[in-house]
Scaffold this active site. Structure first.
Site, PDB file in Angstrom:
ATOM      1  N   HIS A  86       0.871  -1.234   0.006  1.00 39.76           N
ATOM      2  CA  HIS A  86       0.071   0.145  -0.033  1.00 39.76           C
ATOM      3  C   HIS A  86       0.921   1.248   0.000  1.00 39.76           C
ATOM      4  CE1 HIS A  86      -3.811   1.938   0.110  1.00 39.76           C
ATOM      5  NE2 HIS A  86      -4.277   0.983   0.971  1.00 39.76           N
ATOM      6  N   ASP A 101      -7.647 -10.310 -18.212  1.00 43.21           N
ATOM      7  CA  ASP A 101      -7.499 -11.398 -19.236  1.00 43.21           C
ATOM      8  C   ASP A 101      -6.007 -11.397 -19.829  1.00 43.21           C
ATOM      9  OD1 ASP A 101      -7.678 -12.971 -21.337  1.00 43.21           O
ATOM     10  OD2 ASP A 101      -9.181 -12.131 -22.487  1.00 43.21           O
TER      11      ASP A 101
END
Length: 446
Positions: free
Chosen positions: A171, A387
């Site tokens: 983070h 994808d």
């Protein structure tokens, strides 16, 4: 590549075996003038923890790639992607240094084999106590406080085909939007074979170069052992038809049109506070915390900007009547309206500091965590479209059990029809929460 023989207990029956370990370095060296990447003040305020995203892909007959082929494609495309996301392949010089040394030491890439079938794993994914084993080097939430690595990848192979790709991002170098941009950029490079392909160019990352902070060390928020004693996670599915019913219910009481996320956030918070009240025997003032992406509010800031461009909305409830759906939705909208005034990173940083100071003056951290509920929405983010060349994921999840905090993570359903809510609570509160009649009237339990 190093071959590993480590067995990890996965679930109650299956074994999870680490079979290989590699380090993926950028395809091209980082230029000397980019060797140091300063973290912003907001990056440092958010602290050192990991965002752990899991993407599950079935083995499709239309895909001719073998498991070995998929691994090769992932590694090659990751190497090319790291050339553009160059700080991700660097290291923190020390755990408290406010900058990244972009030294191209690379990203850890593990492969693992599970004795579970993908479909079986997916059904029990939210409830599995050892979900963290799917992530590289324990890079899950607060689990790796001593690691100076910024990204970890683990490719998990399931019996009968199908894989689970686990991506951990520190983070310190990015928020949920950064993570989404990174994995989609990586996936597009994998699909088209080159980072220079015309279809990949729109996803180029944009780095904001900030001056070095005045502090020589980054502040560290130690939340170890300060969270929930027995956290459990359950997944709840809310179809769009039910969410529309919930919106109509709130609209009839407020004459305002709420969003799906606003009404669902309000319902989850209302139900959890009611469950906690039942267990404790009395209502206790609580907080609803909502991280907010502020990229669109900052002039000329690209959507693919890398870093933390977030603020937090805080909805305090000091009386039980303030947890009604209509009042919660109204307060969330009020908080959103106030965020419209944030037009710079400096303003965002000051707002974040102000909120943290209010919380810091409340009670000790452990008590505060048990009375705070964080709702993070990833709806609208492109995780369900990642994808790599063998189709979109059948399911996605963020592993937050290790954070040890009350939390709701909202993700668009893979088929687009509804929202999945991954809810983490104390086990005693969950027992009441998951049997709440109003909640069950709007959802399906997975």
């Amino acid at each position: 590549m190093v071959m590993i023989g480590k067995l990890l207990r996965f679930g109650r029956r299956q074994l999870h075996t680490i079979i290989s370990r590699d380090i993926i370095k950028p395809a091209n060296p980082t230029p000397s003038h980019l060797q140091t990447y300063n973290l912003s003040e907001l990056d440092l305020l958010i602290g050192k923890l990991y965002l752990p995203m899991l993407l599950l892909y079935p083995n499709k007959d239309s895909c001719s790639l073998t498991a070995q082929d998929k691994t090769r494609v992932l590694k090659n495309s990751l190497s090319q992607s790291l050339t553009k996301y160059y700080p991700f392949a660097g290291r923190l010089p020390t755990l408290k240094t406010p900058y990244v040394d972009c030294n191209d030491k690379g990203v850890v890439f593990l492969e693992a084999r599970s004795e579970a079938k993908l479909e079986e794993f997916q059904l029990g994914m939210a409830q599995d106590e050892n979900l963290d084993n799917l992530f590289a080097d324990n890079m899950v939430c607060n689990n790796s406080p001593h690691s100076t690595n910024l990204v970890g990848i683990q490719l998990n192979h399931f019996v009968g085909g199908g894989v689970g790709l686990a991506v951990s991002l520190s983070h310190l170098v990015g928020d949920g939007c950064t993570l989404g941009s990174f994995v989609n950029h990586w996936a597009s490079v994998a699909r088209y074979g080159s980072a220079d392909h015309k279809e990949v160019l729109p996803l180029n990352p944009h780095f904001i170069h900030v001056p070095r902070t005045d502090s020589s060390e980054a502040p560290v928020m130690n939340q170890q052992n300060a969270g929930l004693s027995t956290p459990v996670t359950r997944k709840f599915f809310f179809p769009n038809s039910k969410l529309n019913d919930l919106k109509k219910l709130v609209t009839s009481a407020t004459n305002d049109i709420p969003t799906r996320v606003e009404v669902l956030t309000s319902l989850l918070y209302k139900t959890t506070v009611a469950a906690a009240t039942t267990n404790s025997g009395c209502f206790k003032p609580s907080y609803l915390m909502i991280p907010a992406n502020i990229r669109r509010r900052l002039p000329e800031l690209p959507r693919t900007a890398v870093g933390n461009f977030v603020s937090r909305m805080m909805v305090p409830t000091t009386h039980a009547r303030e947890t009604s759906l209509s009042m919660l939705v109204r307060e969330i909208k009020k908080q959103k309206w106030q965020l419209e005034g944030v037009k710079s990173m400096q303003q965002a940083t000051e707002n974040y500091k102000l909120l943290m100071s209010k919380l810091g003056n409340d009670q000790d951290l452990k008590t505060l965590i048990k009375r705070s509920y964080t709702c993070s929405s990833l709806c609208g983010y492109p995780f369900n479209k990642v994808d790599f060349g063998w189709g979109k994921p059948m399911a996605t999840a963020i592993a937050l059990r290790s954070a040890g905090q009350n939390s709701f993570v909202l993700i668009d359903a893979a088929n687009g029809d509804g929202i999945e809510a991954h809810v983490t609570l104390e086990i005693q509160d969950m027992e009441i929460f998951q049997n709440d009649k109003e909640l069950l009237s709007f959802c399906q339990i997975n």
